[in-house]
Write a protein that holds these residues in place. Structure first.
Motif, PDB file in Angstrom:
ATOM      1  N   ALA A  49      -4.347  32.618  30.803  1.00 56.60           N
ATOM      2  CA  ALA A  49      -2.908  32.771  31.005  1.00 56.60           C
ATOM      3  C   ALA A  49      -2.365  33.955  30.209  1.00 56.60           C
ATOM      4  N   GLU A  53      -0.176  36.357  32.234  1.00 58.31           N
ATOM      5  CA  GLU A  53       1.249  36.062  32.076  1.00 58.31           C
ATOM      6  C   GLU A  53       1.801  36.378  30.687  1.00 58.31           C
ATOM      7  N   SER A  55       1.229  34.895  27.861  1.00 59.56           N
ATOM      8  CA  SER A  55       1.394  33.749  26.979  1.00 59.56           C
ATOM      9  C   SER A  55       0.236  32.794  27.194  1.00 59.56           C
ATOM     10  N   PRO A  58       2.441  29.401  29.262  1.00 59.31           N
ATOM     11  CA  PRO A  58       3.708  29.840  29.863  1.00 59.31           C
ATOM     12  C   PRO A  58       4.703  28.684  29.998  1.00 59.31           C
ATOM     13  N   LYS A  59       5.979  29.022  30.050  1.00 56.96           N
ATOM     14  CA  LYS A  59       7.030  28.004  30.186  1.00 56.96           C
ATOM     15  C   LYS A  59       6.847  27.164  31.441  1.00 56.96           C
ATOM     16  N   GLY A  87       2.331  36.267  22.135  1.00 55.05           N
ATOM     17  CA  GLY A  87       1.997  35.305  23.186  1.00 55.05           C
ATOM     18  C   GLY A  87       0.974  34.263  22.811  1.00 55.05           C
TER      19      GLY A  87
END
Length: 355
Positions: A49, A53, A55, A58-59, A87
């Motif tokens: 990830a 992305e 992070s 990710p959220k 991240g």
């Protein structure tokens, strides 16, 4: 028709993809014993990830976890992640905090036919408070619990609250009340940390009064470590703070045969996350050497938590059968099988029992 059972699967790093594949194969084999159809959603965390992305969690993954019935979390290499501002967040710590998973249930037991460092058979559970203590990445509302006021001085805050102490105490006593021995040992260091462990101890004593069927005693953490080595069979349910629970549960699992057998379930009032007790073992990743039992037993605990008792019993019994003989064990347990072959043996056992 019942709604499907929605499980979010997060492979993680290192051996994570291999043991997740094994776990999902066993889950599929046990599907005839499930009350509901299982819907699997996969999301990337960890280095995968981070690369795509920015992070390690990710959220969108956190939000997906909040809407799932349960999460299966693979091991992560968070010690190797970049700083948080780049991240590198610990997915386990983030999920525990975001989902308010105040309890970490860690069983340790010997298995019939499997030699273990402990000379005595035992079956215990460490109930570990999961959201505060000395764990600096989750014990503050904002910021961390560690800081350096000058280059040669590092400080850490230990947070213990009445509400969290009462929560883990009730979870531990409730578990003990359902077990044959009905015995709780509260582990502490109140002779030194008189305020923080003193508060924790006061809370467990108050909860003990609500459970007349459960016997209750108290033990200093250093004495508990010694008694675990000498005779782990004297324990049933151990209730303790975050760091003590982390350490003692690893000790108990090693005495039972190793962390490869150590299941773990994080849970709160509304969410639950199955998570292997061990790390990501990057040195053996991709070599067909990983023992998947820890994550499989963690998932068995998740199913039990979600009310899928028949499937959970089926998986546990099949694991017990596989561990009983060297020819059906993984190589870390002095067996002959790699990850894939062991998974095939275990899924066959589950399928045969499910008919």
């Amino acid at each position: 028709m019942s709604d499907p059972l929605k499980l979010l699967c997060l492979e993680g790093d290192g051996i994570g993809p291999e043991i997740m594949a094994a776990t999902l194969a066993v889950l599929q084999a046990a599907s005839p014993a499930l009350n509901r159809e299982v819907k699997i959603e996969r999301r990337a965390i960890g280095f995968a990830a981070l690369e795509t992305e920015g992070s390690t969690i990710p959220k969108a993954v956190v939000e997906a976890a909040k809407t799932a019935d349960g999460v299966i979390l693979g091991p992560v290499s968070h010690n190797s992640y970049p700083p948080v501002d780049q991240g590198g967040r610990n997915p386990s710590g983030v999920l525990r905090k975001e989902l308010e998973l105040f309890a970490n249930r860690r069983p340790a037991r010997t298995w019939p036919g499997l030699d273990a460092p402990s000379r005595k058979a035992f079956d215990l559970v460490v109930m570990r408070e999961n959201l505060e203590g000395f764990y600096a990445d989750r014990n503050m509302f904002a910021g961390g619990g560690e800081f350096m006021p000058e280059p040669d001085v590092a400080l850490a805050f230990r947070k213990v609250t009445r509400s969290a102490s009462m929560d883990i105490a009730r979870a531990g006593f409730e578990l003990a009340a359902s077990r044959p021995s009905k015995h709780v040992t509260v582990i502490h260091k109140a002779n030194v940390m008189r305020m923080t462990d003193g508060l924790f101890l006061d809370c467990t004593r108050a909860v003990a009064e609500e459970y007349s069927s459960v016997t209750f005693d108290e033990m200093l953490v250093d004495a508990a470590a010694a008694h675990l080595v000498r005779d782990p069979s004297r324990f049933d349910v151990l209730i303790t703070t975050n760091m003590f629970g982390d350490i003692l549960s690893d000790l108990a699992s090693e005495l039972a045969g190793g962390l490869g057998l150590a299941g773990s379930l994080n849970f709160g009032a509304h969410h639950a996350v199955a998570q292997a007790q061990h790390g990501s073992a990057p040195d053996i990743a991709g070599k067909d050497m990983a023992n998947p039992v820890s994550l499989i037993l963690s998932t068995e605990m998740l199913l039990r938590h979600l009310g899928e008792i028949a499937a959970a019993d089926l998986i546990r019994a099949s694991v017990c059968t596989a561990l009983a003989l060297p020819e059906t064990r993984t190589r870390d347990l002095h067996g002959a099988l790699g990850t894939r072959d062991f998974t095939e043996v275990l899924t066959n056992l589950v399928e045969e029992s499910a008919i």
